[in-house]
Design a protein around this motif. Sequence first.
Motif, PDB file in Angstrom:
ATOM      1  N   ALA A   1       0.810  -1.214   0.000  1.00  0.00           N
ATOM      2  CA  ALA A   1       0.000   0.000   0.000  1.00  0.00           C
ATOM      3  C   ALA A   1       0.845   1.266   0.000  1.00  0.00           C
ATOM      4  O   ALA A   1       2.069   1.238   0.199  1.00  0.00           O
ATOM      5  CB  ALA A   1      -0.913  -0.003   1.220  1.00  0.00           C
ATOM      6  N   ASP A   2       0.163   2.370  -0.179  1.00  0.00           N
ATOM      7  CA  ASP A   2       0.745   3.685   0.032  1.00  0.00           C
ATOM      8  C   ASP A   2       1.321   3.747   1.446  1.00  0.00           C
ATOM      9  O   ASP A   2       0.677   3.356   2.417  1.00  0.00           O
ATOM     10  CB  ASP A   2      -0.340   4.747  -0.132  1.00  0.00           C
ATOM     11  CG  ASP A   2       0.137   6.140   0.200  1.00  0.00           C
ATOM     12  OD1 ASP A   2       1.064   6.623  -0.474  1.00  0.00           O
ATOM     13  OD2 ASP A   2      -0.417   6.749   1.135  1.00  0.00           O
ATOM     14  N   GLY A   3       2.565   4.216   1.553  1.00  0.00           N
ATOM     15  CA  GLY A   3       3.209   4.330   2.861  1.00  0.00           C
ATOM     16  C   GLY A   3       3.987   3.112   3.288  1.00  0.00           C
ATOM     17  O   GLY A   3       4.789   3.190   4.229  1.00  0.00           O
ATOM     18  N   ASP A   4       3.774   1.968   2.638  1.00  0.00           N
ATOM     19  CA  ASP A   4       4.547   0.779   2.964  1.00  0.00           C
ATOM     20  C   ASP A   4       5.959   0.888   2.381  1.00  0.00           C
ATOM     21  O   ASP A   4       6.213   1.653   1.459  1.00  0.00           O
ATOM     22  CB  ASP A   4       3.869  -0.482   2.422  1.00  0.00           C
ATOM     23  CG  ASP A   4       2.649  -0.884   3.216  1.00  0.00           C
ATOM     24  OD1 ASP A   4       2.519  -0.445   4.375  1.00  0.00           O
ATOM     25  OD2 ASP A   4       1.817  -1.637   2.677  1.00  0.00           O
ATOM     26  N   GLU A   5       6.850   0.074   2.912  1.00  0.00           N
ATOM     27  CA  GLU A   5       8.231   0.083   2.445  1.00  0.00           C
ATOM     28  C   GLU A   5       8.403  -0.797   1.209  1.00  0.00           C
ATOM     29  O   GLU A   5       7.767  -1.845   1.084  1.00  0.00           O
ATOM     30  CB  GLU A   5       9.157  -0.418   3.550  1.00  0.00           C
ATOM     31  CG  GLU A   5       9.215   0.491   4.762  1.00  0.00           C
ATOM     32  CD  GLU A   5       9.974  -0.114   5.926  1.00  0.00           C
ATOM     33  OE1 GLU A   5      10.145  -1.369   5.933  1.00  0.00           O
ATOM     34  OE2 GLU A   5      10.396   0.635   6.812  1.00  0.00           O
TER      35      GLU A   5
ATOM     36  N   GLY B   1     -12.381   1.321 -12.098  1.00  0.00           N
ATOM     37  CA  GLY B   1     -11.671   2.580 -11.934  1.00  0.00           C
ATOM     38  C   GLY B   1     -10.182   2.379 -12.169  1.00  0.00           C
ATOM     39  O   GLY B   1      -9.748   1.370 -12.747  1.00  0.00           O
ATOM     40  N   TYR B   2      -9.404   3.332 -11.671  1.00  0.00           N
ATOM     41  CA  TYR B   2      -7.964   3.354 -11.962  1.00  0.00           C
ATOM     42  C   TYR B   2      -7.194   3.737 -10.705  1.00  0.00           C
ATOM     43  O   TYR B   2      -7.669   4.501  -9.863  1.00  0.00           O
ATOM     44  CB  TYR B   2      -7.659   4.365 -13.073  1.00  0.00           C
ATOM     45  CG  TYR B   2      -8.483   4.118 -14.319  1.00  0.00           C
ATOM     46  CD1 TYR B   2      -8.033   3.266 -15.323  1.00  0.00           C
ATOM     47  CD2 TYR B   2      -9.730   4.711 -14.473  1.00  0.00           C
ATOM     48  CE1 TYR B   2      -8.793   3.017 -16.452  1.00  0.00           C
ATOM     49  CE2 TYR B   2     -10.500   4.467 -15.596  1.00  0.00           C
ATOM     50  CZ  TYR B   2     -10.036   3.619 -16.582  1.00  0.00           C
ATOM     51  OH  TYR B   2     -10.806   3.375 -17.686  1.00  0.00           O
ATOM     52  N   THR B   3      -5.990   3.199 -10.599  1.00  0.00           N
ATOM     53  CA  THR B   3      -5.117   3.553  -9.493  1.00  0.00           C
ATOM     54  C   THR B   3      -3.681   3.619 -10.003  1.00  0.00           C
ATOM     55  O   THR B   3      -3.420   3.424 -11.198  1.00  0.00           O
ATOM     56  CB  THR B   3      -5.284   2.565  -8.326  1.00  0.00           C
ATOM     57  OG1 THR B   3      -4.609   3.066  -7.174  1.00  0.00           O
ATOM     58  CG2 THR B   3      -4.746   1.176  -8.663  1.00  0.00           C
ATOM     59  N   ALA B   4      -2.763   3.935  -9.104  1.00  0.00           N
ATOM     60  CA  ALA B   4      -1.349   4.055  -9.471  1.00  0.00           C
ATOM     61  C   ALA B   4      -0.592   2.823  -8.996  1.00  0.00           C
ATOM     62  O   ALA B   4      -0.895   2.257  -7.936  1.00  0.00           O
ATOM     63  CB  ALA B   4      -0.743   5.315  -8.848  1.00  0.00           C
TER      64      ALA B   4
ATOM     65  N   LEU C   1       0.658  -0.010  -4.608  1.00  0.00           N
ATOM     66  CA  LEU C   1      -0.576   0.253  -5.333  1.00  0.00           C
ATOM     67  C   LEU C   1      -1.403   1.254  -4.522  1.00  0.00           C
ATOM     68  O   LEU C   1      -1.550   1.108  -3.309  1.00  0.00           O
ATOM     69  CB  LEU C   1      -1.351  -1.058  -5.486  1.00  0.00           C
ATOM     70  CG  LEU C   1      -2.441  -1.176  -6.540  1.00  0.00           C
ATOM     71  CD1 LEU C   1      -1.830  -1.148  -7.935  1.00  0.00           C
ATOM     72  CD2 LEU C   1      -3.222  -2.479  -6.337  1.00  0.00           C
ATOM     73  N   GLY C   2      -1.935   2.274  -5.194  1.00  0.00           N
ATOM     74  CA  GLY C   2      -2.807   3.195  -4.466  1.00  0.00           C
ATOM     75  C   GLY C   2      -2.581   4.650  -4.867  1.00  0.00           C
ATOM     76  O   GLY C   2      -2.030   4.918  -5.931  1.00  0.00           O
ATOM     77  N   PRO C   3      -3.018   5.585  -4.024  1.00  0.00           N
ATOM     78  CA  PRO C   3      -3.637   5.353  -2.715  1.00  0.00           C
ATOM     79  C   PRO C   3      -5.138   5.079  -2.789  1.00  0.00           C
ATOM     80  O   PRO C   3      -5.721   4.574  -1.848  1.00  0.00           O
ATOM     81  CB  PRO C   3      -3.374   6.673  -1.979  1.00  0.00           C
ATOM     82  CG  PRO C   3      -3.356   7.693  -3.078  1.00  0.00           C
ATOM     83  CD  PRO C   3      -2.748   7.008  -4.272  1.00  0.00           C
ATOM     84  N   VAL C   4      -5.766   5.425  -3.941  1.00  0.00           N
ATOM     85  CA  VAL C   4      -7.221   5.288  -4.097  1.00  0.00           C
ATOM     86  C   VAL C   4      -7.519   4.659  -5.454  1.00  0.00           C
ATOM     87  O   VAL C   4      -6.645   4.585  -6.327  1.00  0.00           O
ATOM     88  CB  VAL C   4      -7.940   6.661  -4.008  1.00  0.00           C
ATOM     89  CG1 VAL C   4      -7.575   7.379  -2.716  1.00  0.00           C
ATOM     90  CG2 VAL C   4      -7.610   7.535  -5.225  1.00  0.00           C
ATOM     91  N   ILE C   5      -8.760   4.247  -5.641  1.00  0.00           N
ATOM     92  CA  ILE C   5      -9.279   3.945  -6.972  1.00  0.00           C
ATOM     93  C   ILE C   5     -10.155   5.115  -7.390  1.00  0.00           C
ATOM     94  O   ILE C   5     -11.123   5.442  -6.713  1.00  0.00           O
ATOM     95  CB  ILE C   5     -10.101   2.646  -6.990  1.00  0.00           C
ATOM     96  CG1 ILE C   5      -9.246   1.449  -6.562  1.00  0.00           C
ATOM     97  CG2 ILE C   5     -10.681   2.406  -8.386  1.00  0.00           C
ATOM     98  CD1 ILE C   5     -10.044   0.170  -6.393  1.00  0.00           C
TER      99      ILE C   5
ATOM    100  N   GLY D   1      -3.865  10.938  -7.315  1.00  0.00           N
ATOM    101  CA  GLY D   1      -3.137  11.381  -6.134  1.00  0.00           C
ATOM    102  C   GLY D   1      -1.744  10.806  -6.088  1.00  0.00           C
ATOM    103  O   GLY D   1      -1.211  10.328  -7.097  1.00  0.00           O
ATOM    104  N   GLN D   2      -1.155  10.859  -4.902  1.00  0.00           N
ATOM    105  CA  GLN D   2       0.238  10.469  -4.710  1.00  0.00           C
ATOM    106  C   GLN D   2       0.355   9.136  -3.995  1.00  0.00           C
ATOM    107  O   GLN D   2      -0.266   8.906  -2.957  1.00  0.00           O
ATOM    108  CB  GLN D   2       0.982  11.530  -3.905  1.00  0.00           C
ATOM    109  CG  GLN D   2       1.165  12.850  -4.626  1.00  0.00           C
ATOM    110  CD  GLN D   2       2.040  13.810  -3.848  1.00  0.00           C
ATOM    111  OE1 GLN D   2       2.240  13.670  -2.639  1.00  0.00           O
ATOM    112  NE2 GLN D   2       2.587  14.801  -4.529  1.00  0.00           N
ATOM    113  N   LEU D   3       1.195   8.261  -4.564  1.00  0.00           N
ATOM    114  CA  LEU D   3       1.571   6.984  -3.972  1.00  0.00           C
ATOM    115  C   LEU D   3       3.007   7.134  -3.497  1.00  0.00           C
ATOM    116  O   LEU D   3       3.915   7.307  -4.315  1.00  0.00           O
ATOM    117  CB  LEU D   3       1.442   5.867  -5.011  1.00  0.00           C
ATOM    118  CG  LEU D   3       1.964   4.482  -4.647  1.00  0.00           C
ATOM    119  CD1 LEU D   3       1.146   3.876  -3.519  1.00  0.00           C
ATOM    120  CD2 LEU D   3       1.952   3.563  -5.877  1.00  0.00           C
ATOM    121  N   ARG D   4       3.214   7.106  -2.172  1.00  0.00           N
ATOM    122  CA  ARG D   4       4.535   7.374  -1.610  1.00  0.00           C
ATOM    123  C   ARG D   4       5.048   6.141  -0.865  1.00  0.00           C
ATOM    124  O   ARG D   4       4.340   5.559  -0.038  1.00  0.00           O
ATOM    125  CB  ARG D   4       4.478   8.554  -0.647  1.00  0.00           C
ATOM    126  CG  ARG D   4       5.831   8.942  -0.042  1.00  0.00           C
ATOM    127  CD  ARG D   4       5.663  10.038   0.992  1.00  0.00           C
ATOM    128  NE  ARG D   4       5.188  11.267   0.396  1.00  0.00           N
ATOM    129  CZ  ARG D   4       5.979  12.244  -0.049  1.00  0.00           C
ATOM    130  NH1 ARG D   4       7.297  12.108   0.017  1.00  0.00           N
ATOM    131  NH2 ARG D   4       5.457  13.340  -0.571  1.00  0.00           N
TER     132      ARG D   4
END
Length: 267
Positions: free
Chosen positions: A91-95, A133-136, A164-168, A244-247
């Motif tokens: 997920a977003d925020g995971d290493e 939908g779509y995601t990053a 993968l993320g942060p949203v669809i 949005g941003q996937l970090r």
Amino acid sequence: MKYVRFSKNNRNLFGVLEGETITQLDGDFLSGTAKSTGDTFHLEEVTLLAPVDPRQVVAIGLNYALHAEESGKPIPDEPMMFMVSPTSVVADGDEIILPNLEHRIDYEAELAIVIGKQAKNVQIEEALDYVFGYTACNDVSDRNLQKKDGQFTRAKSFATFKPLGPVIETDLNPNNVEIKLTVNGEVRQHSNTDDLIHDIESLIVKVTEVMTLNPGDIIITGTPSGVGPLKPGDDVVLEIEGIGQLRNKVVDGTKGTNRPAEETQSA
């Protein structure tokens, strides 16, 4: 509309994100029947999970002309597809955990298609009807293993190699969105999906000629030019217009920091 999966009080939940507020749903949004429970949470109160838990991850190679050029390979006449293990999704925020620092392990910014209903032998004029939908997706890839194996599955399927993320996002023109990736604040990839060799509709048609896709399966659609290596300590941010941003932070996996992928997706 932006849909999310999230964890709160050790429960994995589904919701709709508006601004900084999540409205909880009473079930999986992919079911088509989920309704609001009336409960709301601020983003800071929850842990975002990967927005979908796919059974199949279908990847497309060399789908931007400039990336094919920088790879020294001809533009494929048809989408070049391969499978990736869904256990690589985080997920977003995971290493992002690098298991071998002697290998070149690259980032790849990609738009991911989330399938919304069972799809087989889809006609091009109906292709987008099968999309939820779509995601990053950051398609992290071990180039040493890719070259050694002559195919891509092992090189791209390590745990944590598919953030993968942060949203669809459901309201998106997938064939004309800006895509950008930075490493430690420096822009490394910057393009638009209008540069895709095979557009979103064509990818759905070609993939479903071969296999049946089910709700929650994803197709990652290829990466633009500018791919490059990751190292421990890197802060990688993938931003797609409208999503949005996937970090994710990159860490050394040779020092006992590795952990099961399912633990990285739950609070």
